[in-house]
Write an enzyme that holds these catalytic residues in place. Sequence first.
Site, mmCIF file in Angstrom:
data_model
loop_
_atom_site.group_PDB
_atom_site.id
_atom_site.type_symbol
_atom_site.label_atom_id
_atom_site.label_comp_id
_atom_site.label_asym_id
_atom_site.label_seq_id
_atom_site.Cartn_x
_atom_site.Cartn_y
_atom_site.Cartn_z
ATOM 1 N N TRP A 15 0.811 -1.344 -0.154
ATOM 2 C CA TRP A 15 0.155 0.016 0.001
ATOM 3 C C TRP A 15 0.674 1.336 -0.106
ATOM 4 O O TRP A 15 0.426 2.176 -0.055
ATOM 5 C CB TRP A 15 -0.859 -0.006 1.419
ATOM 6 C CG TRP A 15 -2.115 -0.995 1.380
ATOM 7 C CD1 TRP A 15 -2.002 -2.052 0.305
ATOM 8 C CD2 TRP A 15 -3.293 -1.093 2.017
ATOM 9 N NE1 TRP A 15 -3.340 -2.698 0.822
ATOM 10 C CE2 TRP A 15 -4.091 -2.142 1.760
ATOM 11 C CE3 TRP A 15 -3.508 -0.201 3.072
ATOM 12 C CZ2 TRP A 15 -4.975 -2.421 2.355
ATOM 13 C CZ3 TRP A 15 -4.676 -0.466 3.673
ATOM 14 C CH2 TRP A 15 -5.406 -1.542 3.605
ATOM 15 N N HIS A 99 13.125 -2.317 -0.462
ATOM 16 C CA HIS A 99 12.452 -1.720 -1.517
ATOM 17 C C HIS A 99 12.982 -0.678 -1.965
ATOM 18 O O HIS A 99 13.815 0.151 -1.393
ATOM 19 C CB HIS A 99 10.671 -1.436 -0.972
ATOM 20 C CG HIS A 99 9.964 -1.052 -2.186
ATOM 21 N ND1 HIS A 99 10.039 0.015 -2.703
ATOM 22 C CD2 HIS A 99 9.133 -1.776 -2.689
ATOM 23 C CE1 HIS A 99 9.158 0.226 -3.637
ATOM 24 N NE2 HIS A 99 8.363 -0.741 -3.635
ATOM 25 N N GLU A 169 11.951 -6.259 -8.511
ATOM 26 C CA GLU A 169 11.467 -5.392 -9.192
ATOM 27 C C GLU A 169 12.341 -4.138 -9.990
ATOM 28 O O GLU A 169 13.168 -3.302 -9.124
ATOM 29 C CB GLU A 169 10.860 -4.448 -7.953
ATOM 30 C CG GLU A 169 9.863 -5.286 -7.189
ATOM 31 C CD GLU A 169 9.135 -4.446 -6.485
ATOM 32 O OE1 GLU A 169 7.955 -4.451 -6.653
ATOM 33 O OE2 GLU A 169 9.359 -3.596 -5.572
ATOM 34 N N GLY A 175 6.032 2.171 -10.329
ATOM 35 C CA GLY A 175 5.447 3.711 -10.650
ATOM 36 C C GLY A 175 5.613 4.034 -12.136
ATOM 37 O O GLY A 175 5.395 5.385 -12.246
ATOM 38 N N SER A 215 4.513 -1.739 -12.261
ATOM 39 C CA SER A 215 3.573 -1.349 -12.820
ATOM 40 C C SER A 215 2.403 -2.483 -13.186
ATOM 41 O O SER A 215 2.237 -2.392 -14.360
ATOM 42 C CB SER A 215 4.131 -0.784 -13.905
ATOM 43 O OG SER A 215 4.888 0.402 -13.650
ATOM 44 N N GLY A 236 2.043 -2.433 -6.280
ATOM 45 C CA GLY A 236 1.852 -1.339 -5.438
ATOM 46 C C GLY A 236 0.763 -0.694 -5.808
ATOM 47 O O GLY A 236 -0.181 -0.587 -4.971
HETATM 48 C C1 PEP Z 1 5.767 -1.542 -5.719
HETATM 49 O O1 PEP Z 1 5.687 -0.724 -4.818
HETATM 50 O O2 PEP Z 1 6.777 -2.287 -5.236
HETATM 51 C C2 PEP Z 1 5.400 -1.310 -6.993
HETATM 52 C C3 PEP Z 1 5.834 -2.225 -7.731
HETATM 53 O O3 PEP Z 1 4.637 -0.268 -7.433
HETATM 54 P P1 PEP Z 1 3.907 -0.010 -8.552
HETATM 55 O O4 PEP Z 1 3.045 -1.355 -8.878
HETATM 56 O O5 PEP Z 1 3.126 0.996 -8.338
HETATM 57 O O6 PEP Z 1 4.973 0.188 -9.894
#
Ligand code: PEP
Length: 255
Positions: A15, A99, A169, A175, A215, A236
């Site tokens: 979150w 992260h 990631e 993002g 994303s 995310g």
């Molecule tokens: C995250 O915060 O680990 C993430 C993957 O963010 P998002 O899905 O918004 O890109």
Amino acid sequence: MPITKRYKKIIIGNWKENPNTHEAAKHIVQGVKRAVVKLTKTVVVLCPPLIYLSDLGKGEQPFSRGAQDVSIFDSGSHTGEVSAQMLRDGGVEFCIVGHSERRKMGETDEMVSKKVGTLHQAGVTAVVCVGEEVRDPAGAYLDTLKNQIKNSLAGVEKKNTSLLVIAYEPVWAIGATVAMSPTDVHETGLFVKKTLADFFGHEYVAKVPVLYGGSVTFRNAGEIVRDGHVDGLLVGRESVNPQGFNEILRVVDSI
Ligand code: PEP
């Protein structure tokens, strides 16, 4: 027992620093719960800001409780910190560490490895995030990944690999507007698994789940999991949108 033995896929909702009220947090939980109870193959972990842990409900829930960070210390004069023992006592079973948004604030591989150690001592599964900032054509990003994995997991005991999840990631995809292609997710996921096997021995890491994050939406979740051959997703922004998150859960559970 390794998580992927009990469940086929794992979806973790990060979150981040959202939402701004308990009321909104409860709304997300109620919305997501409706979809989670229908899942048959997927484990769902919700990682709200700690102040909303109580809004996930008392006692056994159809999802697991997660946290977004943990102290490197066990207890003491460390203002603002929350220890792994405290998380465990609050019913937290999973905790994200390393992260990229925390690495940007100064978290190093050495700190991540300390956090993994303290989580394992408390019996909490560490969700270790790794990922390159950029993809260079010469492939130096693979060295970056390898070093991040080795240094972040330094000191992890082989017997504790059952309390380990890796979230790959790529920083450039977090993002962003576009996720990584399933082909690239597959290729990099294999590289992550090979690095883990070289480090711990194949027999210890065969069951360590490797997730993709960056994303993810209901539009790309299916192909990323199916064609990217990952064990699940770290979501995310879409994790605080019950409609979008529930659709991700539905799509992945049907694979
Ligand atoms: C995250 O915060 O680990 C993430 C993957 O963010 P998002 O899905 O918004 O890109």
